[in-house]
Scaffold this motif. Sequence first.
Motif, PDB file in Angstrom:
ATOM      1  N   SER A  57       0.855  -1.069   0.112  1.00 60.48           N
ATOM      2  CA  SER A  57       0.035  -0.107  -0.050  1.00 60.48           C
ATOM      3  C   SER A  57       0.868   1.133   0.060  1.00 60.48           C
ATOM      4  CB  SER A  57      -0.879  -0.044   1.386  1.00 60.48           C
ATOM      5  OG  SER A  57      -0.282  -0.184   2.563  1.00 60.48           O
ATOM      6  N   GLY A  58       2.030   1.463   0.581  1.00 55.90           N
ATOM      7  CA  GLY A  58       2.811   2.628   0.310  1.00 55.90           C
ATOM      8  C   GLY A  58       3.425   2.815  -0.890  1.00 55.90           C
ATOM      9  N   ALA A  59       3.551   1.700  -1.633  1.00 56.99           N
ATOM     10  CA  ALA A  59       4.109   1.941  -2.973  1.00 56.99           C
ATOM     11  C   ALA A  59       2.824   2.501  -3.892  1.00 56.99           C
ATOM     12  CB  ALA A  59       4.796   0.636  -3.533  1.00 56.99           C
ATOM     13  N   ILE A  60       1.721   1.734  -3.513  1.00 56.41           N
ATOM     14  CA  ILE A  60       0.512   2.054  -4.166  1.00 56.41           C
ATOM     15  C   ILE A  60       0.101   3.315  -4.135  1.00 56.41           C
ATOM     16  CG2 ILE A  60      -1.965   1.345  -4.729  1.00 56.41           C
ATOM     17  CD1 ILE A  60      -0.983  -1.521  -4.234  1.00 56.41           C
ATOM     18  N   SER A  61       0.300   3.976  -2.995  1.00 60.61           N
ATOM     19  CA  SER A  61       0.078   5.128  -2.497  1.00 60.61           C
ATOM     20  C   SER A  61       0.782   6.063  -3.305  1.00 60.61           C
ATOM     21  CB  SER A  61       0.316   5.709  -0.971  1.00 60.61           C
ATOM     22  OG  SER A  61      -0.583   4.823  -0.076  1.00 60.61           O
ATOM     23  N   GLY A  62       2.009   5.909  -3.589  1.00 65.79           N
ATOM     24  CA  GLY A  62       2.734   6.547  -4.454  1.00 65.79           C
ATOM     25  C   GLY A  62       2.184   6.903  -5.809  1.00 65.79           C
ATOM     26  N   VAL A  63       1.544   5.498  -6.205  1.00 61.69           N
ATOM     27  CA  VAL A  63       0.852   5.581  -7.709  1.00 61.69           C
ATOM     28  C   VAL A  63      -0.334   6.333  -7.703  1.00 61.69           C
ATOM     29  CG1 VAL A  63      -0.335   4.025  -9.316  1.00 61.69           C
ATOM     30  CG2 VAL A  63       1.808   3.111  -8.176  1.00 61.69           C
ATOM     31  N   MET A  64      -0.790   6.217  -6.785  1.00 66.62           N
ATOM     32  CA  MET A  64      -2.154   7.410  -6.407  1.00 66.62           C
ATOM     33  C   MET A  64      -2.095   8.864  -6.504  1.00 66.62           C
ATOM     34  SD  MET A  64      -4.014   4.729  -3.653  1.00 66.62           S
ATOM     35  CE  MET A  64      -5.444   5.752  -3.255  1.00 66.62           C
ATOM     36  N   GLY A  65      -0.585   9.056  -5.846  1.00 65.97           N
ATOM     37  CA  GLY A  65      -0.046  10.479  -5.839  1.00 65.97           C
ATOM     38  C   GLY A  65       0.153  10.926  -7.006  1.00 65.97           C
ATOM     39  N   ALA A  66       0.770   9.968  -7.916  1.00 66.20           N
ATOM     40  CA  ALA A  66       1.056  10.408  -9.533  1.00 66.20           C
ATOM     41  C   ALA A  66      -0.023  10.374 -10.161  1.00 66.20           C
ATOM     42  CB  ALA A  66       2.080   9.226  -9.804  1.00 66.20           C
ATOM     43  N   TYR A  67      -1.092   9.588  -9.810  1.00 64.18           N
ATOM     44  CA  TYR A  67      -2.229   9.599 -10.511  1.00 64.18           C
ATOM     45  C   TYR A  67      -3.038  11.177 -10.472  1.00 64.18           C
ATOM     46  CZ  TYR A  67      -6.525   7.826 -12.669  1.00 64.18           C
ATOM     47  OH  TYR A  67      -7.651   7.514 -13.706  1.00 64.18           O
ATOM     48  N   ILE A  68      -3.062  11.318  -9.468  1.00 66.14           N
ATOM     49  CA  ILE A  68      -3.781  12.959  -8.905  1.00 66.14           C
ATOM     50  C   ILE A  68      -3.186  14.032  -9.904  1.00 66.14           C
ATOM     51  CG2 ILE A  68      -2.624  13.611  -7.055  1.00 66.14           C
ATOM     52  CD1 ILE A  68      -5.325  14.392  -5.699  1.00 66.14           C
ATOM     53  N   VAL A  69      -1.815  13.842  -9.849  1.00 63.21           N
ATOM     54  CA  VAL A  69      -0.889  14.916 -10.805  1.00 63.21           C
ATOM     55  C   VAL A  69      -0.913  14.829 -12.351  1.00 63.21           C
ATOM     56  CG1 VAL A  69       1.256  15.597 -11.192  1.00 63.21           C
ATOM     57  CG2 VAL A  69       0.934  15.228  -8.939  1.00 63.21           C
ATOM     58  N   LEU A  70      -1.132  13.487 -12.762  1.00 61.48           N
ATOM     59  CA  LEU A  70      -1.248  13.406 -14.165  1.00 61.48           C
ATOM     60  C   LEU A  70      -2.660  13.591 -14.489  1.00 61.48           C
ATOM     61  CD1 LEU A  70       0.965  10.252 -14.299  1.00 61.48           C
ATOM     62  CD2 LEU A  70       1.615  12.437 -15.196  1.00 61.48           C
ATOM     63  N   TYR A  71      -3.739  13.190 -13.662  1.00 67.08           N
ATOM     64  CA  TYR A  71      -4.978  12.885 -14.406  1.00 67.08           C
ATOM     65  C   TYR A  71      -6.127  13.528 -13.253  1.00 67.08           C
ATOM     66  CZ  TYR A  71      -2.495   9.166 -16.885  1.00 67.08           C
ATOM     67  OH  TYR A  71      -1.535   8.521 -17.532  1.00 67.08           O
ATOM     68  N   PRO A  72      -5.928  14.587 -12.817  1.00 70.02           N
ATOM     69  CA  PRO A  72      -6.796  15.109 -11.659  1.00 70.02           C
ATOM     70  C   PRO A  72      -8.311  14.997 -12.079  1.00 70.02           C
ATOM     71  CG  PRO A  72      -5.758  17.065 -13.049  1.00 70.02           C
ATOM     72  CD  PRO A  72      -4.979  15.496 -13.428  1.00 70.02           C
ATOM     73  N   ARG A  73      -8.607  15.349 -13.484  1.00 71.07           N
ATOM     74  CA  ARG A  73      -9.966  15.354 -13.601  1.00 71.07           C
ATOM     75  C   ARG A  73     -10.780  14.079 -14.028  1.00 71.07           C
ATOM     76  NH1 ARG A  73     -11.157  20.738 -12.792  1.00 71.07           N
ATOM     77  NH2 ARG A  73      -9.521  22.285 -13.063  1.00 71.07           N
ATOM     78  N   VAL A  74      -9.788  13.451 -14.425  1.00 68.99           N
ATOM     79  CA  VAL A  74     -10.424  11.833 -14.831  1.00 68.99           C
ATOM     80  C   VAL A  74     -11.623  11.438 -13.968  1.00 68.99           C
ATOM     81  CG1 VAL A  74      -9.880   9.362 -15.144  1.00 68.99           C
ATOM     82  CG2 VAL A  74      -8.391  11.130 -16.217  1.00 68.99           C
ATOM     83  N   ARG A  75     -12.609  11.032 -14.460  1.00 67.98           N
ATOM     84  CA  ARG A  75     -13.730  10.573 -13.351  1.00 67.98           C
ATOM     85  C   ARG A  75     -13.370   9.001 -12.840  1.00 67.98           C
ATOM     86  NH1 ARG A  75     -17.707  13.899 -13.435  1.00 67.98           N
ATOM     87  NH2 ARG A  75     -19.219  12.416 -12.850  1.00 67.98           N
ATOM     88  N   VAL A  76     -13.536   8.788 -11.618  1.00 68.66           N
ATOM     89  CA  VAL A  76     -13.540   7.494 -10.960  1.00 68.66           C
ATOM     90  C   VAL A  76     -14.825   6.997 -10.392  1.00 68.66           C
ATOM     91  CG1 VAL A  76     -12.272   6.319  -9.059  1.00 68.66           C
ATOM     92  CG2 VAL A  76     -11.050   8.186 -10.479  1.00 68.66           C
TER      93      VAL A  76
END
Length: 243
Positions: free
Chosen positions: A149-168
């Motif tokens: 989960s620590g590494a995946i949290s990093g992935v999620m942090g990158a996602y919010i930078v790269l794709y902030p407006r993508v609908r989840v």
Amino acid sequence: MFPYKDDNPTLATPVVTYGLIAANVLVWLVVQGMGQSPVLEASVCHYGVIPGHLFGNIPPGAIVNLGPNTSCQVGDFPAWATVLSSMFMHGGWLHLIGNMWFLWIFGNNVEDSSGRLRFLLFYLLCGAVAAGTQSVATPQSPVPMVGASGAISGVMGAYIVLYPRVRVHMLIFLGIFITRIAVPAYFMLGYWFFLQVVSGFLPSEEGGVAFLAHAGGFVSGMVLIFLFKNAGLVERRHAYRLP
């Protein structure tokens, strides 16, 4: 809230994301005995990050309490190496499935904008930062820390930078009622990060969720993605009118 998909196609097959999921599942089956005792407890103490052991305060061979009537012995696996090995260990079936689900949802798109090798290095580095964050915050702790989960949290942090407006798209559980909503990634991930920070500063003497590891991984992902994203791949996505 439980995300089940995003509106964010990929151009390339996310080979590394699939490989990481496969590696975590394989370790769970082979090394951790599918959660059977005493194999599970031994794997957690041998390959999990124990902050007190990492900083030399707990020697190999020491007995560590994992919960009521449950303990294990710290192994002789190098403490520094547990920063890496702990990312592939889990504490139970739900722990494993939850982590792999989030990696499935968010990892493929981050890999699509960074490339395979860069994504792998990014993932491992975020996991190391996450483990370091929790360890520095609790340097005397004898509680083993495991999970991707620590590494995946990093992935999620990158996602919010790269794709902030993508609908989840998410499932919302309200007692016995279940409904579905779709929100921008910045809302879902921002709210998740807020919960990790708040929960991380609540006092706790028992083992549980390493909230500060999540927060540290998330922030590191937001920062490191500027170094690891591939400008050419990002432009290629834009050429196909993808986020």
